[in-house]
Design a protein around this motif. Sequence first.
Motif, mmCIF file in Angstrom:
data_model
loop_
_atom_site.group_PDB
_atom_site.id
_atom_site.type_symbol
_atom_site.label_atom_id
_atom_site.label_comp_id
_atom_site.label_asym_id
_atom_site.label_seq_id
_atom_site.Cartn_x
_atom_site.Cartn_y
_atom_site.Cartn_z
ATOM 1 N N LYS A 174 57.783 22.141 47.055
ATOM 2 C CA LYS A 174 58.094 23.154 48.062
ATOM 3 C C LYS A 174 58.856 24.299 47.410
ATOM 4 O O LYS A 174 59.840 24.072 46.696
ATOM 5 C CB LYS A 174 58.921 22.556 49.194
ATOM 6 C CG LYS A 174 59.076 23.498 50.378
ATOM 7 C CD LYS A 174 59.700 22.795 51.570
ATOM 8 C CE LYS A 174 59.753 23.728 52.768
ATOM 9 N NZ LYS A 174 60.311 23.070 53.957
ATOM 10 N N THR A 188 56.928 16.679 47.920
ATOM 11 C CA THR A 188 58.253 17.206 48.232
ATOM 12 C C THR A 188 58.783 18.163 47.174
ATOM 13 O O THR A 188 59.316 19.229 47.505
ATOM 14 C CB THR A 188 59.252 16.046 48.398
ATOM 15 O OG1 THR A 188 58.713 15.111 49.327
ATOM 16 C CG2 THR A 188 60.585 16.550 48.898
ATOM 17 N N TYR A 221 53.740 19.212 52.433
ATOM 18 C CA TYR A 221 54.974 19.219 51.658
ATOM 19 C C TYR A 221 55.681 17.872 51.717
ATOM 20 O O TYR A 221 56.437 17.521 50.808
ATOM 21 C CB TYR A 221 55.900 20.320 52.149
ATOM 22 C CG TYR A 221 55.527 21.689 51.623
ATOM 23 C CD1 TYR A 221 55.366 21.912 50.269
ATOM 24 C CD2 TYR A 221 55.335 22.748 52.494
ATOM 25 C CE1 TYR A 221 55.021 23.155 49.783
ATOM 26 C CE2 TYR A 221 54.992 24.001 52.024
ATOM 27 C CZ TYR A 221 54.839 24.203 50.668
ATOM 28 O OH TYR A 221 54.483 25.436 50.192
ATOM 29 N N LEU A 266 50.612 25.342 46.610
ATOM 30 C CA LEU A 266 51.194 24.132 46.042
ATOM 31 C C LEU A 266 50.716 23.975 44.613
ATOM 32 O O LEU A 266 49.533 23.957 44.336
ATOM 33 C CB LEU A 266 50.784 22.917 46.865
ATOM 34 C CG LEU A 266 51.318 21.598 46.324
ATOM 35 C CD1 LEU A 266 52.828 21.590 46.352
ATOM 36 C CD2 LEU A 266 50.787 20.449 47.123
ATOM 37 N N ARG A 306 50.762 22.289 56.752
ATOM 38 C CA ARG A 306 51.751 22.542 55.709
ATOM 39 C C ARG A 306 52.880 21.513 55.675
ATOM 40 O O ARG A 306 53.305 21.081 54.603
ATOM 41 C CB ARG A 306 52.325 23.944 55.866
ATOM 42 C CG ARG A 306 51.289 25.051 55.660
ATOM 43 C CD ARG A 306 51.897 26.436 55.810
ATOM 44 N NE ARG A 306 50.863 27.454 55.766
ATOM 45 C CZ ARG A 306 50.239 27.920 56.826
ATOM 46 N NH1 ARG A 306 50.547 27.437 58.024
ATOM 47 N NH2 ARG A 306 49.295 28.839 56.710
#
Length: 310
Positions: A137, A134, A130, A3, A126
Amino acid sequence: MSLHLIPASRRRFVQASLATAAVTLGCPSLMAATEESADHWALLADTHIAADKNAVSRGAHMFDNFNKIIDELLAEENKPLGVIINGDCARLRGRPGDYATLREAVDRITTAGLPVHMTMGNHDDRDPFYGAFTKQKPDAVLVDGKHVAILPGRHANLFLVDSLNIVNEVSGKLGEIQLQWLAKSLAEHSDKTAIVIGHHDPQFLPKGSTAKVSGLADTAKFIDVLHSQPHVQAYFYGHTHDWKLTKTSEGVLLINQPPCAYVFNPKRPNGWVLLEVQVETLAVELRALNKQHPQHGESHTLEHRFTTVS
């Protein structure tokens, strides 16, 4: 990929390369710096942020600790190329509320213009991760079920791996597919020193041992990959909530990052690590939260095992 929270002003420098099955991230400060200048990275691990900002574990106030560290790294004279949080970002099971609170603190870093990169630890999950981030991703899966990336520097490339196996189970695993990706990616980026970063500790058990695995279950295969590439300098890991430096049988550095949150042994330091990479050397410095701790400011400078090809 791992990320990555990239400030809006830097997103145009992000490049995806599916040909090498990796994501390469760049930033203006890297491109503007001279070839002789050092790369600086802020390395954090085991933040263990809970939904409740007032949560305390083993005497440590996790949210406050994280924010104190953010204050420190934002005050650094030499701004790091990025901040890497090496797993166990969340408290125990990676709940949505944990990541919402984490996001509040992380936003302070990205608002200041610094990229944030995170890996997965055994206390992360995970999907909720996410859910809180958002827009981060990835559009393409590079290693099925895992988050991997390459962060470029002038003198070394950083390879982020994902050792999360089962949420809230202590042991971790990279798996064959990720190990193949790592071996291939290391080979394709052999022009510079390589530094690998993942959450779980390498656990060296005697052959045939039935001892419980609390670290990386596929340690032997992972170390074989590191040893197969002479430009691999070091592996940074968290998980054990300790600070120490050791080496493999072939001289790859194993650097145990201190936790941002709590320590298992009250005599050990918590805090973060400043990584400085220069043309011929790599240096790490402990920034303990307790400035009176005898190891605060402890530093180690080591020559690269591999000379960068110009």
